[in-house]
Design an enzyme around this catalytic site. Structure first.
Site, PDB file in Angstrom:
ATOM      1  N   LYS A 156      25.034  -8.118 -44.040  1.00  0.00           N
ATOM      2  CA  LYS A 156      23.893  -8.914 -44.520  1.00  0.00           C
ATOM      3  C   LYS A 156      23.187  -9.603 -43.357  1.00  0.00           C
ATOM      4  CE  LYS A 156      25.622  -9.510 -49.260  1.00  0.00           C
ATOM      5  NZ  LYS A 156      27.011  -9.031 -49.231  1.00  0.00           N
TER       6      LYS A 156
HETATM    7  O1  S5P Z   1      24.472  -8.979 -54.818  1.00  0.00           O
HETATM    8  C1  S5P Z   1      25.507  -8.609 -54.308  1.00  0.00           C
HETATM    9  C2  S5P Z   1      25.511  -7.870 -53.117  1.00  0.00           C
HETATM   10  C3  S5P Z   1      26.727  -7.423 -52.610  1.00  0.00           C
HETATM   11  S1  S5P Z   1      26.692  -6.374 -51.245  1.00  0.00           S
HETATM   12  N1  S5P Z   1      26.696  -8.870 -54.924  1.00  0.00           N
HETATM   13  C4  S5P Z   1      27.897  -8.435 -54.421  1.00  0.00           C
HETATM   14  O2  S5P Z   1      28.935  -8.688 -55.044  1.00  0.00           O
HETATM   15  N2  S5P Z   1      27.933  -7.726 -53.225  1.00  0.00           N
HETATM   16  C5  S5P Z   1      29.218  -7.281 -52.633  1.00  0.00           C
HETATM   17  O3  S5P Z   1      29.856  -6.371 -53.534  1.00  0.00           O
HETATM   18  C6  S5P Z   1      30.219  -8.385 -52.341  1.00  0.00           C
HETATM   19  O4  S5P Z   1      30.080  -8.804 -50.993  1.00  0.00           O
HETATM   20  C7  S5P Z   1      31.581  -7.729 -52.623  1.00  0.00           C
HETATM   21  O5  S5P Z   1      32.092  -7.145 -51.431  1.00  0.00           O
HETATM   22  C8  S5P Z   1      31.268  -6.595 -53.612  1.00  0.00           C
HETATM   23  C9  S5P Z   1      31.629  -6.870 -55.061  1.00  0.00           C
HETATM   24  O6  S5P Z   1      32.994  -6.985 -55.244  1.00  0.00           O
HETATM   25  P1  S5P Z   1      33.650  -7.170 -56.715  1.00  0.00           P
HETATM   26  O7  S5P Z   1      35.076  -7.497 -56.414  1.00  0.00           O
HETATM   27  O8  S5P Z   1      32.928  -8.278 -57.404  1.00  0.00           O
HETATM   28  O9  S5P Z   1      33.485  -5.839 -57.419  1.00  0.00           O
END
Ligand code: S5P
Length: 265
Positions: free
Chosen positions: A93
């Site tokens: 990011k």
């Molecule tokens: O808007 C966002 C953008 C990103 S890149 N929301 C997110 O959650 N992410 C990323 O996606 C976050 O940094 C994490 O690594 C992943 C989601 O993980 P989860 O465990 O919630 O599925």
């Protein structure tokens, strides 16, 4: 299956080399899953590749959250990922001005030397994309930038007019691989896809087979609906790496996303 047949119009219009590479990997794996490999030890990361590498097309890393990071251990992890036919996506990011972003691609982590994809906010203006592309160019590699057009977390400040400006600027830039959209809201994703057209990828976090609210303001939507609404890759983290049996879950996400792509095309 041939990438052209599976991806249809997206194959013809997404011509950035890294986009084509991703679409081919996805076909070999029959999976549109990017694993958010949010584990904080090198052993934990390596274990994930062993357990689920065959079911995912890309690994999304946060290199700065590893407790026992070292250049040697990271190099080993990256070759393991390459052997498992995985793209490496550093979710850094970036958000600074172009020249600093270029320098941040080097430094201790040397992201330019091992990442295939990185994320960036467009808050500082379009030169950030040139800076990041110049970073890869400095080590004679190519890569793709995913711009954050939407976010999955509640209360985020990426309002619709900001999203529109990111899409308008990013769509015109050859160094942009695509956009991060919000996988937890299929209707928002459909309208994002309309604005983006077919020439850029949309990758979506906020996806889980168990829809609803996650930890600390995260929100989740269904993987199949995300792909049908125009997502080209579902970014799944805890749904896989925190599962009791990560391989079984990864396989389920792979099947849901791949079948949805075939349904869509
Ligand atoms: O808007 C966002 C953008 C990103 S890149 N929301 C997110 O959650 N992410 C990323 O996606 C976050 O940094 C994490 O690594 C992943 C989601 O993980 P989860 O465990 O919630 O599925």
């Amino acid at each position: 299956m041939q990438a052209e047949a599976a991806w249809g119009v997206r194959w013809h219009q997404c011509t950035l080399p890294m986009a084509r590479t991703y679409m081919e990997v996805a076909c070999r794996k029959q999976s549109l899953v990017c694993l958010a490999a949010d584990r904080s030890t090198m052993a934990g990361l390596n274990q994930l590749i062993d357990e689920v590498g065959q079911y995912v097309a890309a690994l999304k890393t946060h290199v700065d959250l590893i407790d026992d990071w070292s250049p040697e251990a990271w190099a080993e992890f990256c070759s393991k990922a390459q052997e498992a036919d995985l793209l490496i996506f550093e979710d850094r990011k970036f958000a600074d001005i172009g020249g600093i972003s270029r320098k941040q691609m080097a430094g201790v982590y040397d992201i330019r030397s091992w990442s295939d994809l990185v994320t960036a906010h467009l808050i500082s203006g379009p030169d950030i994309v040139d800076g990041l592309q110049a970073g890869w160019g400095d080590v004679h590699r190519n890569g793709g930038v995913l711009l954050l057009a939407q976010m999955s977390s509640r209360g985020n400040l990426l309002h619709p007019d900001y999203t529109d400006k990111v899409v308008a600027s990013g769509s015109a830039h050859p160094g942009v691989f695509g956009f991060i959209g919000n996988g937890s809201r299929p209707e928002e994703l459909t309208s994002l896809r309309e604005k983006v057209g077919d020439s850029k990828m949309i990758w979506t976090p906020g996806v889980n087979l168990a829809v609803g609210d996650g930890e600390m303001g995260q929100r989740y939507g269904d993987p199949r609906l995300a792909v049908l609404a125009g997502s080209d890759c579902i970014i799944v983290g805890s749904g896989i790496h925190k599962a009791e049996r990560p391989a079984g879950q990864a396989k389920a996400y792979a099947a849901a996303s791949w079948n949805a792509l075939l349904e869509r095309t």
